[in-house]
Design a protein around this motif. Sequence first.
Motif, PDB file in Angstrom:
ATOM      1  N   ALA A  60      71.352 -74.954  70.873  1.00  0.00           N
ATOM      2  CA  ALA A  60      71.632 -73.701  71.571  1.00  0.00           C
ATOM      3  C   ALA A  60      72.552 -72.829  70.716  1.00  0.00           C
ATOM      4  N   MET A  61      73.532 -73.460  70.074  1.00  0.00           N
ATOM      5  CA  MET A  61      74.425 -72.709  69.196  1.00  0.00           C
ATOM      6  C   MET A  61      73.644 -72.079  68.043  1.00  0.00           C
ATOM      7  N   GLU A  62      72.691 -72.838  67.494  1.00  0.00           N
ATOM      8  CA  GLU A  62      71.887 -72.279  66.391  1.00  0.00           C
ATOM      9  C   GLU A  62      71.122 -71.042  66.847  1.00  0.00           C
ATOM     10  N   VAL A  63      70.536 -71.113  68.068  1.00  0.00           N
ATOM     11  CA  VAL A  63      69.777 -69.970  68.588  1.00  0.00           C
ATOM     12  C   VAL A  63      70.676 -68.750  68.723  1.00  0.00           C
ATOM     13  N   VAL A  64      71.853 -68.944  69.336  1.00  0.00           N
ATOM     14  CA  VAL A  64      72.760 -67.809  69.560  1.00  0.00           C
ATOM     15  C   VAL A  64      73.279 -67.269  68.229  1.00  0.00           C
ATOM     16  N   VAL A  65      73.634 -68.151  67.341  1.00  0.00           N
ATOM     17  CA  VAL A  65      74.139 -67.698  66.037  1.00  0.00           C
ATOM     18  C   VAL A  65      73.068 -66.915  65.281  1.00  0.00           C
ATOM     19  N   SER A  66      71.832 -67.426  65.304  1.00  0.00           N
ATOM     20  CA  SER A  66      70.754 -66.761  64.566  1.00  0.00           C
ATOM     21  C   SER A  66      70.510 -65.353  65.086  1.00  0.00           C
ATOM     22  N   SER A  67      70.568 -65.164  66.413  1.00  0.00           N
ATOM     23  CA  SER A  67      70.275 -63.843  66.980  1.00  0.00           C
ATOM     24  C   SER A  67      71.497 -62.918  66.994  1.00  0.00           C
ATOM     25  N   ASN A 105      71.469 -77.257  60.733  1.00  0.00           N
ATOM     26  CA  ASN A 105      70.773 -75.989  61.003  1.00  0.00           C
ATOM     27  C   ASN A 105      71.747 -74.899  61.423  1.00  0.00           C
ATOM     28  N   VAL A 106      72.798 -75.288  62.189  1.00  0.00           N
ATOM     29  CA  VAL A 106      73.825 -74.302  62.566  1.00  0.00           C
ATOM     30  C   VAL A 106      74.493 -73.758  61.304  1.00  0.00           C
ATOM     31  N   LEU A 107      74.833 -74.629  60.396  1.00  0.00           N
ATOM     32  CA  LEU A 107      75.463 -74.195  59.143  1.00  0.00           C
ATOM     33  C   LEU A 107      74.543 -73.283  58.342  1.00  0.00           C
ATOM     34  N   VAL A 108      73.257 -73.638  58.305  1.00  0.00           N
ATOM     35  CA  VAL A 108      72.299 -72.797  57.568  1.00  0.00           C
ATOM     36  C   VAL A 108      72.189 -71.420  58.233  1.00  0.00           C
ATOM     37  N   ALA A 109      72.216 -71.405  59.587  1.00  0.00           N
ATOM     38  CA  ALA A 109      72.137 -70.130  60.293  1.00  0.00           C
ATOM     39  C   ALA A 109      73.351 -69.256  59.991  1.00  0.00           C
ATOM     40  N   VAL A 110      74.541 -69.872  60.030  1.00  0.00           N
ATOM     41  CA  VAL A 110      75.762 -69.113  59.721  1.00  0.00           C
ATOM     42  C   VAL A 110      75.745 -68.670  58.261  1.00  0.00           C
ATOM     43  N   GLY A 111      75.192 -69.510  57.395  1.00  0.00           N
ATOM     44  CA  GLY A 111      75.182 -69.219  55.971  1.00  0.00           C
ATOM     45  C   GLY A 111      74.358 -68.016  55.584  1.00  0.00           C
ATOM     46  N   LYS A 112      73.502 -67.550  56.452  1.00  0.00           N
ATOM     47  CA  LYS A 112      72.723 -66.356  56.123  1.00  0.00           C
ATOM     48  C   LYS A 112      73.630 -65.127  55.972  1.00  0.00           C
ATOM     49  N   VAL A 139      67.147 -72.319  50.130  1.00  0.00           N
ATOM     50  CA  VAL A 139      65.845 -71.757  50.527  1.00  0.00           C
ATOM     51  C   VAL A 139      66.040 -70.536  51.421  1.00  0.00           C
ATOM     52  N   SER A 140      66.991 -70.627  52.370  1.00  0.00           N
ATOM     53  CA  SER A 140      67.170 -69.542  53.339  1.00  0.00           C
ATOM     54  C   SER A 140      67.928 -68.348  52.764  1.00  0.00           C
ATOM     55  N   ASN A 141      68.724 -68.551  51.756  1.00  0.00           N
ATOM     56  CA  ASN A 141      69.511 -67.450  51.192  1.00  0.00           C
ATOM     57  C   ASN A 141      69.520 -67.603  49.670  1.00  0.00           C
ATOM     58  N   VAL A 142      68.387 -67.253  49.062  1.00  0.00           N
ATOM     59  CA  VAL A 142      68.206 -67.463  47.621  1.00  0.00           C
ATOM     60  C   VAL A 142      69.251 -66.688  46.828  1.00  0.00           C
ATOM     61  N   PHE A 143      69.347 -65.393  47.122  1.00  0.00           N
ATOM     62  CA  PHE A 143      70.256 -64.548  46.344  1.00  0.00           C
ATOM     63  C   PHE A 143      71.714 -64.942  46.555  1.00  0.00           C
TER      64      PHE A 143
END
Length: 1630
Positions: free
Chosen positions: A68-75, A112-119, A152-156
């Motif tokens: 749920a945290m990943e969903v909220v963080v992503s949006s 996945n939460v970390l990857v979402a925040v990492g964007k 993969v999610s944030n190449v640059f």
Amino acid sequence: MTESYVKKLSTILLDAVTDKDPLVQEQVCSALCALGESQPEEALSAWEEHLQQHGKLAHPYRTMILRAMEVVVSSHISELDKDMARAIILLASSEMTKVKELVCDWQQAASNVLVAVGKRFIGRVMEEMLSKFQPGVLPHYFVVQTLANLSVSNVFGMVPFLTSILNTMLPMLGMAKHDTMRVVFCCALQHFSESTLEYLANLDQAPDPTVRKDAFATDIFSAYHILFHQWLQSREAKLRLAVVEALGPMSHLLPSEKLEEQLPKLLPGVLALYKKHAETFHVSKSLGQILEAAVSVGSRTLEVQLDSLLAALHAQICVPVESSSPLVMSNQKEVLRCFTVLACRSPDRLLAFLLPKLDTNNERTRVGTLQVLRHVINSAAAQMEVKKPFILSSMRLPLLDTNSKVKRAVVQVISAMAHHGYLEQPGGEAMIEYIVQQCALPPETERPGPGSEDPTADSVRAVSVSTLYLVSTTVDRMSAVLWPYLLEFLTPLRFTGALTPLCKSLVHLAQKRREAGADALLIQYDDSKGTLPSPYAITTRLLAVCSNPYLGDGRGAASLRLLNVLHRDIHPLLHQRWATTIPLLLDYLDEYTEETLSQKEWEEKLLMFLRDTLTVVPDNTWICQLSLEMCKQLSCYSEAPQEKNFLYKCIGTTLGATSRKEVVRERLQELLETARYQEEAEREGLARCFGICAISHLDDTLAQLEDFVRSDVFRKSIGIFNIFKDRSENEVDKVKSALILCYGHVAAQAPRELVLAKVESDILRNVFQCFHTKDPALKLCLVQSVCMASQAICSSAQASSFHFSRKAELVAQMMEFIKAEPPDSLRTPIRKKAMLACTYLVPLEPALEEQARSDMIHGCLHSVMAVVPGPEGEDGDQESLYLDTTHALEDLLTSLLRRNMTPQGLQIMVEHLSPWIKSPRGHERVRALGLSACLLRFFLEHLHISALVPFHNLGLLVGLFSPRCADLWPATRQEAVSCVYSLLYLQLGYEGFSQDYRDDVAEQLLTLKDGLVHPDPAVLLHTCHSIAQIIAKRLPPDQLISLLLTMFESLGDPDKNCSRAATVMINSLLKERGNMLLEKVPEIVSVLRSKLQETREEHILQAAQHSVYLLASQHRAAVVSSLLGSPLPFDSHTCTLWRALAVEPSLTAQVLGLLLERMSRDVPFKESRAFLLSSSPNRVATLLPLAATCALREVVLAPASGPAVLELYPQLFVALLLRVSCTVGVQLPRTLQAKERRSASSALDPRTFEPCSSAVDALQAVLLRGGNEDVVQRMELEGGWELLRTSAGHEEGVTRLASAMAKFAGPRLPLVMKALVCTQSSVYEIQRVTSTAFLAELLNSNVVNDLMLLESLLNNLVARQKDTCAGVRRLVLRGLANIASSSPDKVRAHGPQLLTAMIGGLDDGDDRHSLVALEAMAGLARLLGLVEPQDLRPVLLHVAIRIRPFFDSDKMEFRSASICLFGHLNKACHGDCEDVFLEQVVGGLAPLLLHLQDPQAPVAGACRFALRMCGPNLECEELAAAFQKHLQEGQGLHFGEFLNTTCKHLMHHFPDLLGRLVSTSLFYFKSSWEDVRAAAPMLTGFLVLHVEPEHRPQVDLEQLTAALQLLLQDPAPAVRMKAAETLGRLVKFA
């Protein structure tokens, strides 16, 4: 406050995460997400805190919260502040690394939460990750996994970190001892390499364009060294695959010199993995990347590894592909990509490796090699250009392979070759021939059995056909290759199966050449090497195969189209004619299918086309060449008898068109010498050829046959031209058969004016020599030839003057053949052909002797009549043969009758048929009657009377045929009527009437005939009686005696139907002798008593009926009493006798009166206890009323009882209706119960004998006989009769009966009602209920107004309001309410009285089940709209309050009725709603909305209606419109959408109602119905969703939250889901 409430909601939901139902868990997560979407910061904070505080929460539930945290963080990543991001990063990092062991779902969710925040916060995430990624310390598995996913999610964002990450990681690689860690390191290196390559490929968009590949080369090489030299050697398959997946992209980052240095080790190392892994897709993909990297740097060492590469890749391509495995298919594609790389790099080495593989006999090796070859031909066309001859020569052995998979692969390679110019090279013709060979495969014989790995050969053929056509039509460069080369495949027999695709391709190629070359010839024979077929060969071949046009995918149409396009090459003169005739033939084929095409008509059209062609080409040389070619091709069709037979006809047609007699003789001689006489089809074809030829060359044909007959073969010596040297007797008979057939066809086809002179001398002379044979085939040919010769003689204009000297001899021989056939079966057409021959011989002179004629008739009849018919579903050919034989017999008999057209001649024929007419076997009678009818019709049609003479044997003939009108066989009956019809017209003819005269009396027989197909016995007797009347009117007086004598003989006929018909006809003829019959009444009674127990013959039963009628006319009461004493249930004889009493109306009325009196004389039942302690007594029927009821039914069933029933209709109807009511549930007496059980066990009577059913049956019979069939049918359709018989449904059954009576029997009702009213004081409660139910339902129909019965009915019902029986009181209310339907205009006048009665019913305290109140609610709902407003207003509030408790009744009927009445109360108040009633409307709103989800559909429907009615009273147009839109009857309801809309309007217009509506919905949180319990939190949630926050004080949030929290413990998952959803919405009040 806000923060604490969000936290509280979160806490409740987070606690509910542990629910055991997955769907509830999902909904809780959705609620959490909704909370997070509304208040992301607070929600995330609460979740973070919850996880921190509940460290012991099981990891599956922690996983859901993290998701749920990943969903909220992503949006909401853009809204996240740094502090919250840091907190989340720390939490996720902690969750991910809390335990060292791998818990994939949990740790993956944290990652996945970390990857979402990492964007967005890549720096902070990397800071945290790098803190857990310290040099010298092996990191957590998911730390590495997270870094990989971040790349993969944030190449640059990630690539700039990679240098330092790689520096740190490299030492760790040596520390990783477990395969799991090594796998994740490989995954990371793979993703890092892929990200780097993507970054470098998009430098123009990158934040740091100065990044170069060299920056990573050293680190990547170091990592490569460990992965390749250490980890790749692991025993763990998963690790090896991870290593090889990483090596692929890593190879592109290696320094060029290092890659070149490593290739000698790298390639063998990767190739070795093929042997270690079943799934090799990743290996092949990586290998392809390595090869591309090697080629890109121009590697020289690649050449050294080429052989091993090719061997390994080839082994992979040879693995069988399973279409169900995507990875295997993908592996094939990657391997082929590797081959493409190698083909572009080293084409010579590749082909040197591949082509020798084609010489192996291994299927998989050959198929795989062909697959690679096709791929490189297409993908490396430039490199393969100079290798074409080499590749073509290597295909020699694959072309010889018979394996279906190899064939298919070869065809695909040839297709690729065609597109790239290979087939234009030397050796290309062999490829084309191969394609044609595959097109010729027979689909029906090539399919492998189940479980075979081969593709079906049909698919090989289909691919080949498609390839040939595509190459012919789409590859322009192939036109010169295929034309005219494809013509060479038309005539060879082995390519027959390919004719259709060949013709189609040739037509296309020819049309293209025609368009390019104008009028030039398409086929240049001068340029060919003598291999092309001649025009004669093409014509013969295509014409022959056209005879079976739908074979081989429609080769007939394809062949005709090719002939049409080659018309100039066939002959220059054919263009105009073929342009007209061939399209007509094609149109004809289009009109039919293989099943509907007439082969005979089609062949005749083709022969007409050939004759037309030969007429257009007046060139003897051309015609002779064509006939020569046809004779040559005959031998090609040994396995195709139909085509060969047709080709024989073509030869005959062609020879008939030539004028060169020597050619005709030569060809015929050749045919006789080479024919395969063992084949029946060939013998037939040869004969037809001679017959067709004889049309133009009779003398030459006969001369050639004569020469053949004179040869030694007929003397069983050395033979003709040494052909028949070794043939047996049987073979010689086959030759004779063919010659005899030739003579027959010559006689049949030759010009009639020439036949007579040669028939005896040249044709039949040789036929006579062969009669003494036992060979069936030769017999058949002899008979057939004689038949054709005889027919030819008869059809000649000089037949009448022709004297056939050997006629008697031929007839005798034909009869010998007929007698030799088995009399009981029909296997060959010999007797049919022989009878046809006799038919043609009979008219010829001289006439046959009398004995010979008699023997012929007897023998032919015996040979056909005695044949036993085959079983049902008999072979169609056998049935057709029998019909043809029967028609031949008819023709023979009519031919004989024609020679003696006198009554005596007719009598002779009938005498021959008489034994068969009276045969005990039905099929023989049918045949004999059919022949008799045919002969009589013929005699009548050809009757010529020169003087008035008597038809002296008319009576005998009519007496023979007329009883057959009742034969057991329908066909016999019809034929018998036809015979009588013809005899009557013959009599009229002998009386002097003309042939076209139509007698009205005799014509009536035709009408009667139609009714004899499937008549019931009554109709059959009536028909026989009518036939007898017709015969009596037209029979001369002098013939009566002979007719009667003949009919008396028929009384003993074994067919009882015919015996009965004779009785009926005799009685009809002796109708005026009634006095004699009356004198025999004592005898009839005696027969009745003695015979009824001995026989069931119909004519005896009829006599018994007549006797009973006479006795009852004089002794009515005694007969009735005697019959009533018969045992129950009545047997069929007794029933028949009862029905005999209905013959005369006055007698019937008296009998019915007696039966009504006996029915009411005794009590309907007696009560007895089966056991002393039983709670309720059993009711047992009394015998006399039961017997009278059964007897009444039997009397009424007689059609003649109609007038009497009409006279006593009211008494009968009421008596039987009340009889039904008082026998419901009544048992039979014990003696009858035992008898009924014995009857049931013996299954004598399918109906169960039961008191109530007998009364119902009697009532039905009265209604039917009284002309009320519509009432009976309506009751049957509605199931009313079954309801009447049961205690539970009796009342409804009476209601339906009253409704049907009101609709269909209105005029009868006044007297019926009068009789019923008299029974209202019956001592039997059930009779009062029945009569009240009937009268109440009458008030539901408008007929009470038409008959002016309303007032009397109303008064009668009102008087019964105080009846002691609650059922009567309830039915009184129903009847009063029914006035709304029948007399709405009268409701206002009686309004106060009706409302008083209904409200009294609502308050009825004596009915403990409240059924009276239920009826009162239903009645009020019907009356409210019709009463005066001033009458309604005083009781409105009382009614609303009284019915409100029923809204939540446990019984569906009460909920439905009360809610429906509430809707009607609202409807009645539209525009005039007092505040006090409006309060009731508002109070009922929430229950109505929630009961839309009631499990019972009627309740939900009532809620729809009530809400639609409430809408206008709420004075909110939007709400009323929403109710009207969503709640229409019959319309589907999306409850969530509707409730959402409703709550939106309620909160917009009536926000003050929030507290009241929420409180009401809280009450339903405890409802016993799951759906309603789930709807209650939905209602609350939607109200909260749409209300403004300032109205929050109306709601006790503590109470609501506690209630919802309690619902989260509900046993129903659906309820828990809705509670969680609503909790998610309460964030609005936060």
